[in-house]
Design an enzyme around this catalytic site. Structure first.
Site, PDB file in Angstrom:
ATOM      1  N   ASP A 237      45.027  27.771  47.663  1.00 42.85           N
ATOM      2  CA  ASP A 237      44.906  29.218  47.547  1.00 42.85           C
ATOM      3  C   ASP A 237      45.439  29.583  46.169  1.00 42.85           C
ATOM      4  O   ASP A 237      46.646  29.580  45.945  1.00 42.85           O
ATOM      5  CB  ASP A 237      45.723  29.893  48.668  1.00 42.85           C
ATOM      6  CG  ASP A 237      45.750  31.407  48.534  1.00 42.85           C
ATOM      7  OD1 ASP A 237      45.113  31.939  47.600  1.00 42.85           O
ATOM      8  OD2 ASP A 237      46.418  32.060  49.360  1.00 42.85           O
TER       9      ASP A 237
ATOM     10  N   LYS B 183      44.877  35.590  37.029  1.00 41.32           N
ATOM     11  CA  LYS B 183      43.644  35.686  37.810  1.00 41.32           C
ATOM     12  C   LYS B 183      42.846  36.935  37.434  1.00 41.32           C
ATOM     13  O   LYS B 183      41.622  36.955  37.532  1.00 41.32           O
ATOM     14  CB  LYS B 183      44.014  35.725  39.293  1.00 41.32           C
ATOM     15  CG  LYS B 183      42.875  35.448  40.258  1.00 41.32           C
ATOM     16  CD  LYS B 183      43.425  35.289  41.659  1.00 41.32           C
ATOM     17  CE  LYS B 183      42.349  35.222  42.708  1.00 41.32           C
ATOM     18  NZ  LYS B 183      42.916  35.069  44.057  1.00 41.32           N
TER      19      LYS B 183
ATOM     20  N   GLU C  88      38.366  33.822  50.309  1.00 38.77           N
ATOM     21  CA  GLU C  88      39.703  33.892  50.915  1.00 38.77           C
ATOM     22  C   GLU C  88      39.701  34.433  52.344  1.00 38.77           C
ATOM     23  O   GLU C  88      40.291  33.807  53.233  1.00 38.77           O
ATOM     24  CB  GLU C  88      40.642  34.704  50.003  1.00 38.77           C
ATOM     25  CG  GLU C  88      41.032  33.909  48.755  1.00 38.77           C
ATOM     26  CD  GLU C  88      41.535  34.767  47.606  1.00 38.77           C
ATOM     27  OE1 GLU C  88      41.781  35.974  47.828  1.00 38.77           O
ATOM     28  OE2 GLU C  88      41.672  34.245  46.488  1.00 38.77           O
TER      29      GLU C  88
ATOM     30  N   ASP D 161      42.360  41.614  53.934  1.00 36.60           N
ATOM     31  CA  ASP D 161      43.081  40.746  52.996  1.00 36.60           C
ATOM     32  C   ASP D 161      43.532  41.537  51.770  1.00 36.60           C
ATOM     33  O   ASP D 161      42.743  41.797  50.859  1.00 36.60           O
ATOM     34  CB  ASP D 161      42.146  39.586  52.598  1.00 36.60           C
ATOM     35  CG  ASP D 161      42.807  38.595  51.642  1.00 36.60           C
ATOM     36  OD1 ASP D 161      43.961  38.814  51.228  1.00 36.60           O
ATOM     37  OD2 ASP D 161      42.151  37.587  51.315  1.00 36.60           O
TER      38      ASP D 161
END
Lengths: 623, 177
Positions: A25, A87, A184, A206
């Site tokens: 992850d 990211k 994800e 999420d």
């Protein structure tokens, strides 16, 4: 290299052949690595027993690279060389990044993706991410005691093609064999579903450090079918920190901050947010380099109030995803909570109110994505055990299309299409004798190319010259199981072909995707107006070209006076063609059409005469 | 592994009768069964060639499912298979009553949109959806009786209506946010 043994599908490999596979992850704030051990998915801790690796990389003097907690400890002291939340830069250009002026980095604009100048030279976000991934790979190899067969890396469901490519490149750079890029929320659904033998329709909510994803899945007889996905990639736990950060500055009446002080207060803001998860109020204490002293108390009530709009913002994409899936909130069996930010009590409450059921928190929201990724990695590495008979059917998050005349988008693959998927669409030429065609691949929901994300451009050459509209160019979009796109174009008559793998030179940023989606609803009526204008412009251009070509062929059919009138009408239309007055364009088109009606009739007559004449000659020949 | 024929039509692919009347739940279950066999993830440990083939098959099955599960796409596909050209782009002729009713509906939508009246939009959305549902029943009857001309006309009307339905949905979205 040893040859791999091949067994029948569905059969397990012998125990001694167990291949080492990991799930990673790669988060905005923290990253994790997990694997399947004796049939159980487990997170691999570092040597100090810590499961998380902060996604922070520090490039220090003398080639030293610190990753994780060591880098985190230095972030306030050395903000320029300590990269956090990298990211957010993956697959993005400089102009794509918001609030760039408040970031302590030395940015370098580069084609396609932004780069960062550090004491160790210029680093791309792909390299920084690769350093995080390398640390996780080393942790896994040490812990598992061998070389890895491969890894499944997770990405936000809302990542576009460029961001996915960039992530895959980072993994390769870190020496990992990428078995699959996995969304994800889908990874979380696998972990939850297999753990609880769940059946029914589930929502996965999420909320990570920098992105928000919502996915609706149908779980039935071991098949995980994603029905719809949505999100807002300009939204994450970082934004909650930022609200607290702004509140601190306002309350303490602080003067403009240095990079070090700003980083320090951002850290204090995050600590306060986390403290409030289990306490009624959080103390915020800091001494700044200016000598100013911050001593505040943030209560749950104030925190809830200043972040209310952020919580509310997650419900829009949630509603949209449900609508795309054709469902209402009461048809949802359960809601799985993923991401550290869902620990905030106000988030839990908002989700419970929206769906009318208590959210499911029985798996650690920080770990659930890595656990699911490990399960998928194990399966893809060929360690399928008996009874391990499940399948995942995922979708693409954003529509893929091509630019057509006038800057409009023709959607080729709509969002929420199950992957892998291929779709072909036929296009034609716009001009007589056109021998090449420029193809522009875009991603997004808006109708105008300029509002969507450009993914790639390529050309198809060698089309045999034909009249406009006669050529048949079949463009095929193929999206593979990683959600990555390749495009193929073929002229049907000549067989000329062009092909492109869409490469990450054009990054579509999270904020942009979310903003694009949002805009496509906010500006629905504006879009319609601009679309109508573009259509009128294209139509007008077509008319101009048709008249010019007719004049070239048959000008002798017009008297001098008639010709002057046609030229006058033409000039008027060309004058307004590129303006934004649609009525003027319509009026000028109307005038030109009327002005050339007689000319057109004569041309028609002439061609009928010629055809008849030809026919007669043929008949005479036959005699 | 079953032999894959790229020219096989989508109905044959799922082994269901080639008609508009279709049990969509059964189709979904067939789809999941087939995907469970052909999906590349089920062949991840096999050779590149086999994986590529699995990818092609999974792609084709997805395309077939997306086409057949949607009644409008299914109808268009049936007309295409029967060699009946719907001439969607060029043939815009529609019955006058239909056009009148649609114009009236469009005006009502525009009014509700301008007035920010989400309840009115919701009511129009529901009304149109009901009309569309009834139209699909008529379409099914026409298609399965082999009346392609009538079916073509209904497909053109439905495309019109579905577009409007979509626009109402978007307008509601704008008002919600």
């Amino acid at each position: 290299m040893a040859l791999l043994q091949i067994s029948e599908p569905g059969e397990s490999a012998a125990p001694h052949e167990h291949r080492l596979a990991i799930g990673i992850d790669l988060g905005t704030t923290n990253s994790l690595v997990a694997t399947v051990r004796s049939g159980m998915s487990v997170v691999l801790n570092d040597e100090l027993g810590r499961p998380l690796l902060p996604s922070i990389v520090r490039y220090a003097e003398a080639g030293k690279v610190e990753v994780g907690y060591d880098a985190q400890a230095q972030q306030a002291a050395d903000p320029r060389n300590t990269i956090v939340s990298v990211k957010r830069f993956m697959g993005r250009g400089l102009k794509d990044i918001e609030h760039i002026e408040t970031m302590p980095y030395d940015f370098v604009d580069a084609e396609g993706m932004v780069k960062l100048n550090t004491v160790q030279g210029v680093k791309s976000p792909v390299e920084v991410s690769a350093d995080v991934l390398r640390a996780l790979r080393e942790r896994a190899e040490l812990s598992l005691g061998g070389a890895l067969t491969g890894a499944v890396i997770t990405v936000p469901a809302y990542f576009d093609d460029a961001q996915r490519q960039a992530t895959k490149d980072a993994a390769r750079l870190a020496g990992l064999n990428v078995l699959r890029l996995l969304n994800e929320p889908t990874a979380a659904a696998i972990a939850y579903g297999l753990d609880n033998a769940a059946e029914g329709i589930y929502a996965v909510y999420d909320l990570g450090g920098g992105t928000f994803d919502i996915s609706i899945l149908k779980l039935s007889k071991g098949v995980f079918q994603v029905l719809a996905t949505g999100g807002d990639s300009a939204l994450g736990g970082d934004d909650f920190d930022h609200r607290v950060f702004c509140w601190i500055i306002e309350q303490a009446k602080l003067s403009p901050l240095s990079h070090q002080d700003a980083r320090l207060l951002q850290i204090r803001a995050r600590e306060a947010k986390e403290y409030l998860t289990s306490h009624g109020e959080a103390p915020i204490v800091a001494r700044l380099s200016t000598g100013e002293f911050v001593d505040l108390k943030l209560t749950t009530a104030i925190f809830t109030e200043i972040t209310h709009t952020l919580v509310h913002k997650t419900l829009g994409p949630t509603r949209k995803a449900l609508r795309d899936a054709g469902l209402s909130p009461d048809e949802i069996t359960g809601v799985v909570m993923v991401g550290g930010a869902t620990r905030m009590p106000q988030i839990q409450k908002a989700v419970e109110d929206f769906f009318g059921c208590e959210p499911l928190n029985n798996l650690d929201p920080d770990k659930v994505v890595a656990l699911g990724a490990a399960t998928q990695a194990n399966l893809l590495a060929g360690n399928r055990a008996a009874g391990d008979d499940w399948l995942l059917l995922d979708v693409i998050p954003l529509s893929l299309g091509l630019e057509t005349m006038g800057g409009l988008v023709e959607k080729v693959i709509p969002r929420n299409s199950t992957i892998p998927i291929a779709r072909a669409q036929d296009f034609t030429t716009f001009k007589d004798g056109q021998t090449a065609m420029a193809l522009h691949v875009v991603q997004g929901e808006r109708e105008l190319v300029s509002d969507c994300r450009s993914l790639a451009r390529f050309e198809l050459r060698g089309i045999p010259p034909m009249v406009a509209g006669a050529a048949r160019i079949r463009v095929t979009f193929q999206v593979d199981a990683d959600g990555l796109l390749s495009v193929n174009a073929r002229e049907q008559i000549s067989g000329h072909e062009a092909h492109i793998e869409v490469k990450p030179s054009y990054g579509l940023n999270d904020d942009e995707i979310a903003a694009m989606l949002k805009d496509s609803f906010t500006h629905a009526s504006e879009d319609a107006f601009r679309r109508a204008l573009r259509e009128a412009q294209v139509e007008a251009q077509r008319l101009v070209e048709a008249v010019l070509s007719a004049l070239q062929e048959d000008a002798q059919l017009l008297s001098r006076l008639e010709r002057a009138h046609v030229d006058n009408c033409l000039a008027k239309l060309q004058g307004v063609l590129l303006g934004d007055d649609r009525r003027a364009i319509d009026a000028a088109m109307d005038a030109l059409s009327k002005g050339t009606a007689e000319f057109a009739a004569r041309r028609m007559n002439q061609s009928v005469q010629r055809a008849l004449a030809g026919k007669k000659i043929e008949e005479m020949d036959q005699l | 592994m079953t032999v894959f024929d790229p020219h096989q039509d989508f109905f044959a692919l799922f082994d269901v009768p080639r008609r508009q009347g279709l049990d969509v739940d059964r189709l979904e279950s067939l789809y999941r069964d087939i995907q469970a066999k052909v999906h590349p993830d089920k062949h991840a440990h096999l050779s590149d060639t086999e994986q590529r083939m699995a990818m092609q098959m999974a792609t084709r099955v997805n395309e077939a499912y997306l086409t057949l599960k949607d009644p409008l796409k299914r109808a268009r596909y049936l007309l295409e298979l029967s060699g009946h050209d719907v001439r969607l782009e060029t043939n815009t002729a529609m019955p006058v009553e239909f056009l009148m009713a649609q114009m009236e509906l469009r005006e009502a939508v525009a009014d509700a949109k301008d007035g920010g009246d989400i309840d009115a939009l919701d009511a129009l959305h529901r009304r149109l959806k009901k009309e569309i549902r009834a139209e699909y029943v008529t379409l099914q009857t026409a298609l399965d009786a082999g009346n392609h001309a009538r079916a073509g006309e209904l497909v053109r009307q439905l495309m019109f209506q579905e577009k409007l339905l979509h626009e109402i949905g978007d307008a509601m979205e704008v008002l919600e946010t």
